[in-house]
Design a protein around this motif. Structure first.
Motif, PDB file in Angstrom:
ATOM      1  N   ASP A  21      26.376  43.728  47.368  1.00  0.00           N
ATOM      2  CA  ASP A  21      26.302  43.553  45.917  1.00  0.00           C
ATOM      3  C   ASP A  21      26.050  44.858  45.168  1.00  0.00           C
ATOM      4  OD1 ASP A  21      23.682  43.743  46.845  1.00  0.00           O
ATOM      5  OD2 ASP A  21      22.901  42.306  45.391  1.00  0.00           O
ATOM      6  N   GLN A  22      25.870  45.963  45.903  1.00  0.00           N
ATOM      7  CA  GLN A  22      25.701  47.286  45.300  1.00  0.00           C
ATOM      8  C   GLN A  22      26.816  48.248  45.708  1.00  0.00           C
ATOM      9  OE1 GLN A  22      23.248  48.134  43.034  1.00  0.00           O
ATOM     10  NE2 GLN A  22      22.883  45.934  43.101  1.00  0.00           N
ATOM     11  N   PHE A  23      27.858  47.718  46.391  1.00  0.00           N
ATOM     12  CA  PHE A  23      28.938  48.555  46.910  1.00  0.00           C
ATOM     13  C   PHE A  23      30.187  48.312  46.066  1.00  0.00           C
ATOM     14  CE2 PHE A  23      32.113  49.577  50.335  1.00  0.00           C
ATOM     15  CZ  PHE A  23      31.764  50.914  50.477  1.00  0.00           C
ATOM     16  N   PRO A  24      30.504  49.236  45.140  1.00  0.00           N
ATOM     17  CA  PRO A  24      31.603  49.012  44.198  1.00  0.00           C
ATOM     18  C   PRO A  24      32.952  48.630  44.819  1.00  0.00           C
ATOM     19  CG  PRO A  24      30.265  50.823  43.439  1.00  0.00           C
ATOM     20  CD  PRO A  24      29.772  50.471  44.820  1.00  0.00           C
ATOM     21  N   PRO A  25      33.395  49.244  45.926  1.00  0.00           N
ATOM     22  CA  PRO A  25      34.692  48.810  46.471  1.00  0.00           C
ATOM     23  C   PRO A  25      34.705  47.316  46.825  1.00  0.00           C
ATOM     24  CG  PRO A  25      34.096  50.924  47.409  1.00  0.00           C
ATOM     25  CD  PRO A  25      32.895  50.421  46.643  1.00  0.00           C
ATOM     26  N   TYR A  26      33.612  46.824  47.380  1.00  0.00           N
ATOM     27  CA  TYR A  26      33.515  45.402  47.696  1.00  0.00           C
ATOM     28  C   TYR A  26      33.578  44.566  46.424  1.00  0.00           C
ATOM     29  CZ  TYR A  26      31.409  40.933  48.864  1.00  0.00           C
ATOM     30  OH  TYR A  26      31.159  39.589  48.977  1.00  0.00           O
ATOM     31  N   LEU A  27      32.821  44.963  45.410  1.00  0.00           N
ATOM     32  CA  LEU A  27      32.811  44.217  44.151  1.00  0.00           C
ATOM     33  C   LEU A  27      34.188  44.216  43.493  1.00  0.00           C
ATOM     34  CD1 LEU A  27      29.404  45.500  42.723  1.00  0.00           C
ATOM     35  CD2 LEU A  27      29.861  43.267  43.766  1.00  0.00           C
ATOM     36  N   MET A  28      34.872  45.367  43.512  1.00  0.00           N
ATOM     37  CA  MET A  28      36.211  45.443  42.917  1.00  0.00           C
ATOM     38  C   MET A  28      37.188  44.544  43.663  1.00  0.00           C
ATOM     39  SD  MET A  28      36.556  49.412  41.636  1.00  0.00           S
ATOM     40  CE  MET A  28      35.961  50.211  43.106  1.00  0.00           C
ATOM     41  N   ASN A  29      37.100  44.520  44.997  1.00  0.00           N
ATOM     42  CA  ASN A  29      37.968  43.628  45.765  1.00  0.00           C
ATOM     43  C   ASN A  29      37.685  42.166  45.457  1.00  0.00           C
ATOM     44  OD1 ASN A  29      39.616  45.451  47.162  1.00  0.00           O
ATOM     45  ND2 ASN A  29      38.068  45.785  48.730  1.00  0.00           N
ATOM     46  N   ARG A  30      36.416  41.804  45.342  1.00  0.00           N
ATOM     47  CA  ARG A  30      36.077  40.416  45.002  1.00  0.00           C
ATOM     48  C   ARG A  30      36.623  40.042  43.627  1.00  0.00           C
ATOM     49  NH1 ARG A  30      31.237  37.741  46.710  1.00  0.00           N
ATOM     50  NH2 ARG A  30      32.053  36.089  45.393  1.00  0.00           N
ATOM     51  N   ILE A  31      36.465  40.941  42.667  1.00  0.00           N
ATOM     52  CA  ILE A  31      36.951  40.667  41.311  1.00  0.00           C
ATOM     53  C   ILE A  31      38.463  40.494  41.318  1.00  0.00           C
ATOM     54  CG2 ILE A  31      37.265  41.694  39.014  1.00  0.00           C
ATOM     55  CD1 ILE A  31      34.421  42.996  39.497  1.00  0.00           C
ATOM     56  N   MET A  32      39.175  41.395  41.979  1.00  0.00           N
ATOM     57  CA  MET A  32      40.635  41.281  42.006  1.00  0.00           C
ATOM     58  C   MET A  32      41.088  40.065  42.798  1.00  0.00           C
ATOM     59  SD  MET A  32      41.681  43.260  39.853  1.00  0.00           S
ATOM     60  CE  MET A  32      43.320  42.598  40.081  1.00  0.00           C
ATOM     61  N   GLY A  33      40.364  39.723  43.830  1.00  0.00           N
ATOM     62  CA  GLY A  33      40.683  38.507  44.581  1.00  0.00           C
ATOM     63  C   GLY A  33      40.580  37.267  43.702  1.00  0.00           C
ATOM     64  N   ARG A  34      39.531  37.212  42.892  1.00  0.00           N
ATOM     65  CA  ARG A  34      39.355  36.065  41.989  1.00  0.00           C
ATOM     66  C   ARG A  34      40.419  36.081  40.894  1.00  0.00           C
ATOM     67  NH1 ARG A  34      38.818  32.331  43.646  1.00  0.00           N
ATOM     68  NH2 ARG A  34      38.575  31.448  41.603  1.00  0.00           N
ATOM     69  N   TYR A  35      40.731  37.259  40.379  1.00  0.00           N
ATOM     70  CA  TYR A  35      41.756  37.373  39.347  1.00  0.00           C
ATOM     71  C   TYR A  35      43.093  36.884  39.895  1.00  0.00           C
ATOM     72  CZ  TYR A  35      44.931  39.450  35.937  1.00  0.00           C
ATOM     73  OH  TYR A  35      45.916  39.636  35.000  1.00  0.00           O
ATOM     74  N   ASN A  36      43.469  37.352  41.077  1.00  0.00           N
ATOM     75  CA  ASN A  36      44.733  36.929  41.679  1.00  0.00           C
ATOM     76  C   ASN A  36      44.740  35.427  41.954  1.00  0.00           C
ATOM     77  OD1 ASN A  36      45.832  39.522  41.602  1.00  0.00           O
ATOM     78  ND2 ASN A  36      45.091  40.023  43.646  1.00  0.00           N
TER      79      ASN A  36
END
Length: 160
Positions: A21-36
């Motif tokens: 929850d503090q690792f930006p690449p992981y957060l960005m992937n989660r966000i894009m996964g939800r967006y897709n």
């Protein structure tokens, strides 16, 4: 030296210590996964894959770009993009044209049908985008986008 200490500290830190929850690449992937995932139903109605949707989106802004540029903007490997463009061309959504300055290069253009398909998809893309920023003020959003732009500039391999 501060830079050296920072490097040593990084090397000794594990992902478990940082935390997902503090690792930006992981957060960005989660966000894009939800967006897709939010876009999946609408893309399916139009017979589009995620790379094809990204291609139409990019072409709606940068029509007539080279295939290699489209691959970068759409964040799609060129081999995957090529197959997706074949399907888009077969469905009359894009057309390929030789580059007038380089006979080995090809430019991709949206057709009227392609533009219509994107215009049907855009309200859903916009809704998903708005949902991501719910409860986030304009200044915070602007700062976040500015940070993302700086990050992209730090890591990009192209001038665009």
């Amino acid at each position: 030296m501060e830079g050296t200490d920072s490097l040593e500290k990084r090397a000794d830190t594990t992902l478990g210590q940082v935390g997902l929850d503090q690792f930006p690449p992981y957060l960005m992937n989660r966000i894009m996964g939800r967006y897709n995932a939010a876009m999946q139903e609408e893309m399916a109605k139009l017979g589009l894959t995620t790379p094809q949707m990204r291609s139409l989106a990019v072409l709606s802004v940068h029509d007539g770009i080279l295939i290699r540029e489209l691959a970068v903007f759409a964040v799609v490997q060129q081999s995957t993009l090529s197959r997706g463009l074949d399907a888009l061309a077969q469905n009359g959504l894009v057309e390929r044209q030789p580059d007038p300055d380089d006979s080995r290069a090809t430019r991709i253009f949206l057709t009227d049908c392609g533009r219509e398909a994107f215009e049907r998809l855009w309200p859903h893309m916009s809704d998903a985008y708005q949902a991501m920023f719910a409860g986030i003020g304009a200044a915070e959003k602007q700062a976040f986008v500015g940070t993302l732009q700086k990050m992209l500039k730090n890591i990009r391999k192209h001038d665009f």
